[in-house]
Design a protein around this motif. Structure first.
Motif, mmCIF file in Angstrom:
data_model
loop_
_atom_site.group_PDB
_atom_site.id
_atom_site.type_symbol
_atom_site.label_atom_id
_atom_site.label_comp_id
_atom_site.label_asym_id
_atom_site.label_seq_id
_atom_site.Cartn_x
_atom_site.Cartn_y
_atom_site.Cartn_z
ATOM 1 N N GLU A 82 -7.605 -5.554 -1.051
ATOM 2 C CA GLU A 82 -8.955 -4.719 -0.928
ATOM 3 C C GLU A 82 -8.614 -3.838 0.023
ATOM 4 O O GLU A 82 -9.213 -2.495 0.039
ATOM 5 C CB GLU A 82 -10.084 -5.843 -0.243
ATOM 6 C CG GLU A 82 -10.605 -6.674 -1.233
ATOM 7 C CD GLU A 82 -11.341 -5.998 -2.429
ATOM 8 O OE1 GLU A 82 -12.236 -4.980 -1.947
ATOM 9 O OE2 GLU A 82 -11.163 -6.482 -3.285
ATOM 10 N N ARG A 83 -7.458 -3.984 0.896
ATOM 11 C CA ARG A 83 -7.260 -2.765 2.029
ATOM 12 C C ARG A 83 -5.719 -3.236 2.395
ATOM 13 O O ARG A 83 -5.283 -4.432 2.486
ATOM 14 C CB ARG A 83 -8.116 -2.832 3.169
ATOM 15 C CG ARG A 83 -8.089 -4.257 3.974
ATOM 16 C CD ARG A 83 -8.879 -4.029 5.334
ATOM 17 N NE ARG A 83 -9.103 -5.246 5.987
ATOM 18 C CZ ARG A 83 -9.653 -5.457 7.158
ATOM 19 N NH1 ARG A 83 -10.291 -4.290 7.771
ATOM 20 N NH2 ARG A 83 -9.821 -6.782 7.581
ATOM 21 N N VAL A 84 -4.954 -2.205 3.064
ATOM 22 C CA VAL A 84 -3.941 -2.356 3.919
ATOM 23 C C VAL A 84 -4.274 -1.637 5.360
ATOM 24 O O VAL A 84 -4.834 -0.723 5.372
ATOM 25 C CB VAL A 84 -2.557 -1.461 2.963
ATOM 26 C CG1 VAL A 84 -1.525 -1.513 3.825
ATOM 27 C CG2 VAL A 84 -2.583 -1.957 1.637
ATOM 28 N N ILE A 85 -3.735 -2.267 6.154
ATOM 29 C CA ILE A 85 -3.767 -2.004 7.506
ATOM 30 C C ILE A 85 -2.185 -1.493 8.257
ATOM 31 O O ILE A 85 -1.624 -2.249 7.920
ATOM 32 C CB ILE A 85 -4.295 -2.837 8.408
ATOM 33 C CG1 ILE A 85 -5.769 -3.614 8.073
ATOM 34 C CG2 ILE A 85 -4.439 -2.616 9.990
ATOM 35 C CD1 ILE A 85 -6.249 -4.744 8.839
ATOM 36 N N PHE A 86 -2.544 -0.290 8.444
ATOM 37 C CA PHE A 86 -1.346 0.485 8.985
ATOM 38 C C PHE A 86 -1.350 0.190 10.716
ATOM 39 O O PHE A 86 -1.942 1.023 11.338
ATOM 40 C CB PHE A 86 -1.189 1.885 8.561
ATOM 41 C CG PHE A 86 -0.769 1.962 7.309
ATOM 42 C CD1 PHE A 86 0.613 2.259 6.911
ATOM 43 C CD2 PHE A 86 -2.020 2.025 6.299
ATOM 44 C CE1 PHE A 86 0.699 2.339 5.503
ATOM 45 C CE2 PHE A 86 -1.672 2.073 5.045
ATOM 46 C CZ PHE A 86 -0.160 2.528 4.499
ATOM 47 N N ASN A 87 -0.623 -0.648 10.986
ATOM 48 C CA ASN A 87 -0.513 -0.910 12.473
ATOM 49 C C ASN A 87 0.152 0.411 13.329
ATOM 50 O O ASN A 87 0.811 0.988 12.753
ATOM 51 C CB ASN A 87 -0.037 -2.327 12.981
ATOM 52 C CG ASN A 87 -1.112 -3.422 12.385
ATOM 53 O OD1 ASN A 87 -1.837 -3.808 13.245
ATOM 54 N ND2 ASN A 87 -0.865 -3.940 11.228
ATOM 55 N N PRO A 88 0.047 0.281 14.707
ATOM 56 C CA PRO A 88 0.494 1.516 15.364
ATOM 57 C C PRO A 88 2.323 1.192 14.818
ATOM 58 O O PRO A 88 2.870 0.340 15.061
ATOM 59 C CB PRO A 88 0.619 1.011 16.837
ATOM 60 C CG PRO A 88 -0.762 0.409 16.710
ATOM 61 C CD PRO A 88 -0.923 -0.584 15.542
ATOM 62 N N GLY A 89 2.801 2.437 14.642
ATOM 63 C CA GLY A 89 4.116 2.739 14.381
ATOM 64 C C GLY A 89 4.446 2.459 13.008
ATOM 65 O O GLY A 89 5.506 2.693 12.331
ATOM 66 N N THR A 90 3.372 2.077 12.091
ATOM 67 C CA THR A 90 3.567 1.965 10.528
ATOM 68 C C THR A 90 3.101 3.270 9.744
ATOM 69 O O THR A 90 2.932 3.072 8.469
ATOM 70 C CB THR A 90 3.072 0.681 10.034
ATOM 71 O OG1 THR A 90 1.479 0.652 10.253
ATOM 72 C CG2 THR A 90 3.760 -0.554 10.668
ATOM 73 N N GLU A 91 2.269 4.165 10.392
ATOM 74 C CA GLU A 91 1.650 5.002 9.746
ATOM 75 C C GLU A 91 2.741 5.966 8.896
ATOM 76 O O GLU A 91 3.811 6.051 8.906
ATOM 77 C CB GLU A 91 1.170 6.289 10.775
ATOM 78 C CG GLU A 91 0.624 5.630 11.828
ATOM 79 C CD GLU A 91 1.033 5.137 12.926
ATOM 80 O OE1 GLU A 91 2.256 4.859 12.897
ATOM 81 O OE2 GLU A 91 0.251 4.865 14.184
ATOM 82 N N ASN A 92 2.041 6.070 7.528
ATOM 83 C CA ASN A 92 2.782 6.456 6.300
ATOM 84 C C ASN A 92 2.008 7.371 5.328
ATOM 85 O O ASN A 92 1.437 6.660 4.437
ATOM 86 C CB ASN A 92 3.473 5.255 5.858
ATOM 87 C CG ASN A 92 4.425 5.618 4.518
ATOM 88 O OD1 ASN A 92 4.459 6.546 4.129
ATOM 89 N ND2 ASN A 92 5.132 4.585 4.189
ATOM 90 N N PRO A 93 1.630 8.692 5.493
ATOM 91 C CA PRO A 93 0.897 9.487 4.518
ATOM 92 C C PRO A 93 1.383 9.199 3.079
ATOM 93 O O PRO A 93 0.429 9.440 2.335
ATOM 94 C CB PRO A 93 1.061 10.784 5.152
ATOM 95 C CG PRO A 93 1.294 10.541 6.742
ATOM 96 C CD PRO A 93 2.173 9.408 6.704
ATOM 97 N N LYS A 94 2.524 9.347 2.991
ATOM 98 C CA LYS A 94 2.998 8.990 1.566
ATOM 99 C C LYS A 94 2.491 7.816 0.870
ATOM 100 O O LYS A 94 1.989 7.751 -0.379
ATOM 101 C CB LYS A 94 4.410 9.145 1.519
ATOM 102 C CG LYS A 94 5.208 8.787 0.073
ATOM 103 C CD LYS A 94 6.526 8.947 0.029
ATOM 104 C CE LYS A 94 7.283 8.583 -1.252
ATOM 105 N NZ LYS A 94 8.732 8.545 -1.109
ATOM 106 N N PHE A 95 2.603 6.624 1.760
ATOM 107 C CA PHE A 95 1.849 5.529 1.129
ATOM 108 C C PHE A 95 0.410 5.648 1.086
ATOM 109 O O PHE A 95 -0.049 4.935 -0.018
ATOM 110 C CB PHE A 95 2.285 4.180 1.731
ATOM 111 C CG PHE A 95 2.403 2.887 1.416
ATOM 112 C CD1 PHE A 95 2.006 2.827 -0.008
ATOM 113 C CD2 PHE A 95 2.278 1.642 2.192
ATOM 114 C CE1 PHE A 95 1.966 1.543 -0.625
ATOM 115 C CE2 PHE A 95 2.006 0.435 1.474
ATOM 116 C CZ PHE A 95 2.064 0.378 0.313
ATOM 117 N N TYR A 96 -0.332 6.199 1.704
ATOM 118 C CA TYR A 96 -1.665 6.237 1.953
ATOM 119 C C TYR A 96 -2.242 7.068 0.371
ATOM 120 O O TYR A 96 -3.022 6.499 -0.069
ATOM 121 C CB TYR A 96 -2.289 7.309 2.981
ATOM 122 C CG TYR A 96 -1.946 7.026 4.335
ATOM 123 C CD1 TYR A 96 -1.679 5.642 4.901
ATOM 124 C CD2 TYR A 96 -2.089 8.061 5.509
ATOM 125 C CE1 TYR A 96 -1.281 5.504 6.322
ATOM 126 C CE2 TYR A 96 -1.882 7.879 6.512
ATOM 127 C CZ TYR A 96 -1.334 6.636 7.049
ATOM 128 O OH TYR A 96 -1.210 6.576 8.433
#
Length: 120
Positions: A82-96
């Motif tokens: 249902e969702r993916v959580i990007f925790n601090p340090g994992t931010e990834n606009p390409k994957f978004y």
């Protein structure tokens, strides 16, 4: 409602946030699956070292940096969470963007904070 969660990047090291997240998720009675580089157990959760075709995953919470995430894009999308959580340090606009195209929601947030504030 309890959410079946996959912790991707799980660690046996107690000081790691992924380890703390597994413990905290279990404290809140969420069903947890974990994938990491080293086999072992955190709380009552076995860390798998091979990618398994888990069924019914609601949430994938990431503890991998963006470069390391690339190898798991297809796997995560294939789980249809249902969702993916990007925790601090994992931010990834390409994957978004990949997740958006696959109709999978994502959050840039901290799993531990979401749990503590009742927003998980």
């Amino acid at each position: 409602m309890k959410k079946k969660t996959l912790v991707l990047g799980a660690s046996l090291k107690t000081e790691r946030y992924s380890n703390i997240a597994v413990n905290r998720l279990r404290t809140y009675n969420h069903e947890v699956k974990a994938f990491g580089l080293r086999e072992g157990t955190v709380s009552d959760v076995i860390i798998d070292t091979e990618l398994l075709p888990y069924q019914g995953i609601d949430t994938v919470t990431l503890y991998l940096n963006p470069k390391r995430q690339e190898a798991y894009y297809d796997y995560i999308v294939g789980l249809k969470p249902e969702r993916v959580i990007f925790n601090p340090g994992t931010e990834n606009p390409k994957f978004y963007n990949i997740l958006k195209k696959s109709n999978i929601d994502y959050e840039v947030a901290c799993t531990l904070v979401l749990l503590a504030t009742g927003q998980y």
